[in-house]
Write a protein that holds these residues in place. Structure first.
Motif, PDB file in Angstrom:
ATOM      1  N   ALA A 191       0.818  -1.219   0.000  1.00 38.39           N
ATOM      2  CA  ALA A 191       0.000   0.000   0.000  1.00 38.39           C
ATOM      3  C   ALA A 191       0.847   1.263   0.000  1.00 38.39           C
ATOM      4  O   ALA A 191       0.384   2.328  -0.428  1.00 38.39           O
ATOM      5  N   HIS A 192       2.101   1.153   0.447  1.00 34.60           N
ATOM      6  CA  HIS A 192       2.958   2.349   0.464  1.00 34.60           C
ATOM      7  C   HIS A 192       3.191   2.907  -0.937  1.00 34.60           C
ATOM      8  O   HIS A 192       3.584   4.064  -1.088  1.00 34.60           O
ATOM      9  N   LEU A 193       2.934   2.100  -1.976  1.00 37.48           N
ATOM     10  CA  LEU A 193       3.168   2.536  -3.346  1.00 37.48           C
ATOM     11  C   LEU A 193       2.237   3.666  -3.769  1.00 37.48           C
ATOM     12  O   LEU A 193       2.493   4.321  -4.790  1.00 37.48           O
ATOM     13  N   VAL A 194       1.155   3.901  -3.028  1.00 34.97           N
ATOM     14  CA  VAL A 194       0.256   5.005  -3.382  1.00 34.97           C
ATOM     15  C   VAL A 194       0.459   6.209  -2.461  1.00 34.97           C
ATOM     16  O   VAL A 194      -0.403   7.095  -2.402  1.00 34.97           O
ATOM     17  N   TYR A 195       1.587   6.228  -1.768  1.00 39.56           N
ATOM     18  CA  TYR A 195       1.944   7.370  -0.936  1.00 39.56           C
ATOM     19  C   TYR A 195       3.254   7.978  -1.446  1.00 39.56           C
ATOM     20  O   TYR A 195       3.841   7.496  -2.405  1.00 39.56           O
ATOM     21  N   PHE A 196       3.696   9.041  -0.818  1.00 35.47           N
ATOM     22  CA  PHE A 196       4.926   9.751  -1.154  1.00 35.47           C
ATOM     23  C   PHE A 196       4.932  10.244  -2.609  1.00 35.47           C
ATOM     24  O   PHE A 196       5.805   9.903  -3.403  1.00 35.47           O
ATOM     25  N   PRO A 197       3.929  11.034  -3.006  1.00 35.60           N
ATOM     26  CA  PRO A 197       3.888  11.527  -4.390  1.00 35.60           C
ATOM     27  C   PRO A 197       5.066  12.441  -4.691  1.00 35.60           C
ATOM     28  O   PRO A 197       5.531  13.201  -3.840  1.00 35.60           O
ATOM     29  N   SER A 198       5.558  12.354  -5.924  1.00 39.15           N
ATOM     30  CA  SER A 198       6.671  13.198  -6.345  1.00 39.15           C
ATOM     31  C   SER A 198       6.252  14.663  -6.375  1.00 39.15           C
ATOM     32  O   SER A 198       5.143  14.993  -6.818  1.00 39.15           O
ATOM     33  N   PRO A 199       7.129  15.573  -5.934  1.00 43.21           N
ATOM     34  CA  PRO A 199       6.808  17.003  -6.010  1.00 43.21           C
ATOM     35  C   PRO A 199       7.039  17.598  -7.394  1.00 43.21           C
ATOM     36  O   PRO A 199       6.804  18.798  -7.601  1.00 43.21           O
ATOM     37  N   SER A 200       7.519  16.798  -8.369  1.00 42.38           N
ATOM     38  CA  SER A 200       7.796  17.319  -9.711  1.00 42.38           C
ATOM     39  C   SER A 200       6.511  17.797 -10.383  1.00 42.38           C
ATOM     40  O   SER A 200       5.488  17.098 -10.360  1.00 42.38           O
ATOM     41  N   ASN A 201       6.570  18.982 -10.996  1.00 48.33           N
ATOM     42  CA  ASN A 201       5.399  19.422 -11.741  1.00 48.33           C
ATOM     43  C   ASN A 201       5.437  18.837 -13.157  1.00 48.33           C
ATOM     44  O   ASN A 201       6.414  18.200 -13.561  1.00 48.33           O
ATOM     45  N   GLU A 202       4.378  19.069 -13.912  1.00 37.58           N
ATOM     46  CA  GLU A 202       4.236  18.450 -15.236  1.00 37.58           C
ATOM     47  C   GLU A 202       5.417  18.753 -16.151  1.00 37.58           C
ATOM     48  O   GLU A 202       5.884  17.880 -16.894  1.00 37.58           O
ATOM     49  N   PHE A 203       5.937  19.967 -16.090  1.00 35.10           N
ATOM     50  CA  PHE A 203       6.977  20.372 -17.027  1.00 35.10           C
ATOM     51  C   PHE A 203       8.365  19.903 -16.603  1.00 35.10           C
ATOM     52  O   PHE A 203       9.340  20.122 -17.322  1.00 35.10           O
ATOM     53  N   GLU A 204       8.446  19.253 -15.450  1.00 36.53           N
ATOM     54  CA  GLU A 204       9.703  18.664 -14.999  1.00 36.53           C
ATOM     55  C   GLU A 204       9.768  17.162 -15.266  1.00 36.53           C
ATOM     56  O   GLU A 204      10.752  16.516 -14.924  1.00 36.53           O
ATOM     57  N   LEU A 205       8.726  16.621 -15.881  1.00 39.24           N
ATOM     58  CA  LEU A 205       8.675  15.194 -16.175  1.00 39.24           C
ATOM     59  C   LEU A 205       9.315  14.882 -17.522  1.00 39.24           C
ATOM     60  O   LEU A 205       9.517  15.770 -18.351  1.00 39.24           O
ATOM     61  N   SER A 206       9.608  13.610 -17.745  1.00 39.60           N
ATOM     62  CA  SER A 206      10.078  13.156 -19.055  1.00 39.60           C
ATOM     63  C   SER A 206       8.920  13.194 -20.057  1.00 39.60           C
ATOM     64  O   SER A 206       7.747  13.251 -19.650  1.00 39.60           O
TER      65      SER A 206
END
Length: 333
Positions: A86-101
């Motif tokens: 269940a931990h896989l749905v926690y700790f979301p990345s703070p990267s915004n859309e324009f910082e993604l690949s």
């Protein structure tokens, strides 16, 4: 014809030079990436685990245990031990859309171009049965790039293998560690490998993942990798026949399937798994489990210390293994 060998050799030299430059760029990136770490904090919010339960429960057998609920808001009650994975749905990345690949996934874990196509290759999850993650816990997750390996292959482009280590701690100390393996490659058509299993499961469950299941899991895990929800991208850019079932979702389903078949007074200590081949939306998949004999080949019995091991695997609609692993269970004292 006399000039042909020169043309071929010249082309080969240019190709080798290009590959060498690409790998040099990967090595430079590796020098900066390995050892780098980030720390995220998250509270194991009751609503998040409730939504995960609401998302996957309809796909699991009736034996899947129910967690206690808060009488007022009907969320899973604070203090409840969280089911494994269940931990896989926690700790979301703070990267915004324009910082993604460009494929929508995290750029800080990715090597430089042209190694842009990625797959979740497997990993190891280790849990502390004496200190499980509990709903409501304020928990830290330290993520570190542990290793980057270049795998050169005869007759094929190299792979870049990235290993991540994620350590989770609550106020009582260490509660879980995850080692995650990602494989990066040049854009290719990923053909499905059909690897059959010659073992008979002790328990099995059939399900067909839908677009809604994939969308909800993407949202819960803050996973914007486009192969899981953007069918045009998945089919036309990465040349899959449909949307891909998430590796973490498959892993979660296998662990929850085990959770529903776990002997009493046992807890999961670890799950070591590997992804073999993709599974696709709207195609039936099977979840399988088989107890491994610890002492005598023909007898199903635990080791002297009570430890038990269970082989888990998911098969696709063609009967090929999509993911397989071994879970280790220990007695609760």
């Amino acid at each position: 014809m006399l000039g042909q060998p020169f043309v071929l050799n010249s082309h080969a030299r240019r190709l080798n030079s290009t590959i060498a430059e690409e790998l040099d760029a990967v090595r430079k990136w590796r020098g900066d990436a390995v050892g780098a770490s980030t720390v995220l904090w998250d509270r194991m919010d009751p609503r998040q685990i409730t939504l995960l339960d609401q998302t996957i429960r309809p796909y699991l057998p009736a034996s899947y245990p129910r967690l206690p609920r808060d009488s007022q808001v009907s969320d899973i009650a604070e203090g409840s031990a969280m089911p494994p994975g269940a931990h896989l749905v926690y700790f979301p990345s703070p990267s915004n859309e324009f910082e993604l690949s460009p494929d929508g996934y995290l750029a800080d874990e990715a090597p430089p171009k042209p190694f842009e196509q990625r797959v979740w290759a497997g990993g190891l999850m280790e849990f502390n049965p004496a200190n499980p993650l509990r709903v409501g816990d304020l928990t830290s997750q330290t993520k570190r790039v542990e290793n980057v390996t270049i795998k050169e292959r005869a007759g094929a482009d190299p792979l870049v293998l990235v290993k991540l280590a994620l350590q989770m701690n609550n106020s009582r100390g260490a509660c879980a560690t995850e080692y995650r393996n990602l494989a990066y490659m040049k854009p290719i058509d990923l053909g499905r490998r059909i690897v059959k299993h010659n073992r008979q499961p002790d328990f099995i469950h059939r399900m067909t993942p839908s677009e809604i299941l994939l969308f909800r899991y993407s949202a819960l895990s803050w996973n914007s990798h486009r192969i899981h929800y953007d069918s045009v991208y998945a089919c036309q850019i990465e040349h899959h026949p449909g949307l891909l079932v998430h590796g973490p979702l498959t892993c979660t389903l296998l662990l929850q399937f085990l959770h529903g078949n776990m002997p009493e007074k046992m807890a999961l200590r670890s799950f070591d798994y590997r992804a073999i081949s993709p599974m696709y939306c709207q195609q039936e998949l099977h979840l399988n489990g088989r107890w491994l004999q610890a002492t005598q080949p023909e007898q199903d019995q635990p080791a002297a210390d009570g430890t038990r091991r269970c082989e888990l695997w998911a098969t696709n609609n063609e009967g090929g293994i999509a993911m397989k692993g071994v879970a280790t269970l220990v007695p609760l004292f």
